[in-house]
Write an enzyme that holds these catalytic residues in place. Structure first.
Site, PDB file in Angstrom:
ATOM      1  N   GLY A  85       0.827  -1.210   0.000  1.00 56.86           N
ATOM      2  CA  GLY A  85       0.000   0.000   0.000  1.00 56.86           C
ATOM      3  C   GLY A  85       0.857   1.253   0.000  1.00 56.86           C
ATOM      4  CG  ASN A  86      -0.378   4.769  -1.414  1.00 56.43           C
ATOM      5  OD1 ASN A  86      -1.019   5.577  -0.759  1.00 56.43           O
ATOM      6  ND2 ASN A  86      -0.875   4.178  -2.499  1.00 56.43           N
TER       7      ASN A  86
END
Ligand code: PMT
Length: 399
Positions: free
Chosen positions: A205-206
């Site tokens: 993810g980020n």
């Protein structure tokens, strides 16, 4: 002509609220006034009652006519409310939802836009608690007219001085005018981060919080648009949906693409503020990947995910399409390439290499890139302010 409730609280700038009331009346607005007890020490309710030809609400417990609840009556009556000046104390109460005086109680019951004009000593204004409370109010959708730097009642200069009454009245009038700018328009905003699942418990993810995209969505709502938010993983709370706000939650890039593609044909504006995963794991494992030994390694093979902006940009008919570019180096060159490659009408470039701007902070610093126009760099400021300014630019592009 609008119905405006002016809330006056205990800051020494309270005397200027009388001029604000006069100016709003001159602009043909109907004005009613609510005051805290502290405000009544600084300016007389009788003055405001004679100017507005209406009783000033200063006491929640004064006997009202049978069947009347004055603060609810005012909250329902208001098209707009303005807290001028807003003391640190009242700002703190509003941020927490405390309702223990005529001002905070009326405002808690007010469903229409609320403008807050802080005015206080510079040290009070810069206190972490005050800044935290103002940030909370911004996140809750309140509109803050920031104080200016100047001479304070204490005899020295600093931040915290209330803007002049004419500036306040003009701000409110501009806000009212802008509220219909995007009436009957649909604005589609993506925000937050998409993920690439690896197995049922892990994903790539980020760090996108959703703050930048929500600031844009909020500004579009304030301009009267119907807003459709497509949100990936976020760390902010989104409000409940209403007749002008639709929220769709997604996880992966493919899900975000499908949600946006469905809404795109009937939208007028698309703003892609989401941090979209460019890759997905080639072979998702539907059981948790087990670790068998201490020296075990794991190779993941990634394949490209759909480029949403590029795909929808190529399909645009009447829509204005705006993307962001999150860069850590050669910011403008890379963003310029995205403007053409993604068929966007505008790319908003932001440097995400530092701690002050970009992911998961309240401020940002952006440069707008448009075809055949010189880059326009804006100073470091709050994401809320960028959202408002950006939506103004986009609405002008629509003209
Ligand atoms: O959410 P915050 O914490 O407030 O942080 C804000 C932000 C840094 C996420 C935001 O300001 C931002 O820069 N968003 C874009 C992030 C990004 O994905 O940038 P990019 O340069 O990789 O992509 C360029 C554009 O293409 C973006 O509009 C992106 O949404 C879009 N894109 C990217 C990849 C992909 N597969 N599909 C896309 O549509």
């Amino acid at each position: 002509m609008a119905k405006i409730v002016v809330h006056i609280t205990g800051s020494v700038a309270a005397f200027k609220a009388v001029t604000v009331v006069r100016l709003l009346q001159k602009q043909h607005h109907q004005v009613r006034v609510v005051m805290t007890k502290a405000a009544t020490q600084l300016v007389g309710p009788a003055t405001l009652a004679s100017l507005t030809h209406y009783p000033v609400l200063t006491d929640l417990w004064k006997p009202a006519a049978a069947g009347q609840i004055p603060h609810i009556g005012l909250a329902d009556w208001a098209d707009y409310s303005i807290v001028v000046p807003a003391s640190a104390d009242v700002i703190a109460k509003l941020a927490l939802g405390i309702a223990d005086d005529p001002v905070t109680t009326t405002l808690l019951a007010t469903p229409t836009p609320i403008v807050i004009v802080p005015a206080m000593n510079t040290h009070m204004y810069h206190q972490a608690a005050t800044q935290r409370n103002l940030a909370q109010l911004r996140q809750d959708g309140k509109i803050i007219l920031d104080p200016v730097h100047g001479q304070l009642a204490e005899g020295y200069t600093g931040d915290g001085r209330m803007p002049e009454p004419a500036t306040i009245a003009n701000f409110l009038n501009d806000l009212m005018a802008s509220e219909t700018t995007l009436a009957n328009k649909t604005v589609l905003v993506s925000l937050g981060g998409t993920v690439a699942p690896i197995d049922p418990v892990r994903f790539i993810g980020n760090r996108s919080s959703g703050k930048m995209g929500w600031a844009i969505a909020k500004a579009a709502l304030q301009m009267g648009a119907h807003v459709i938010v497509v949100a990936g993983r976020i760390s902010i709370n989104l409000p409940a949906e209403n007749d002008r706000l639709t929220i769709k939650r997604v996880q992966t890039t493919q899900e975000m693409y499908e949600a946006l593609a469905k809404e795109f044909p009937k939208s007028d504006i698309l703003v892609m503020a989401a941090a979209v995963a460019d890759f997905q794991v080639s072979s998702y494992t539907d059981q948790k990947i087990k670790k068998h030994s201490a020296d075990q390694t794991l190779d993941l093979h990634l394949k490209p995910a759909v480029d949403i902006l590029k795909t929808l940009g190529a399909q645009k008919s009447h829509q204005i399409v705006v993307g962001f570019a999150a860069e850590t180096q050669a910011v403008l060159q890379n963003a310029q390439q995205k403007l053409a490659a993604k068929h966007a009408d505008m790319i908003v470039a932001n440097d995400v290499s530092g701690q002050q701007t970009g992911f998961n902070v309240d401020d940002n610093q952006v440069t707008l890139l448009r075809k055949d126009q010189a880059p326009e760099t804006w100073p470091l400021t709050s994401k809320t302010a960028i959202g408002q300014r950006l939506m103004n630019v986009i609405s002008k592009m629509m003209e």
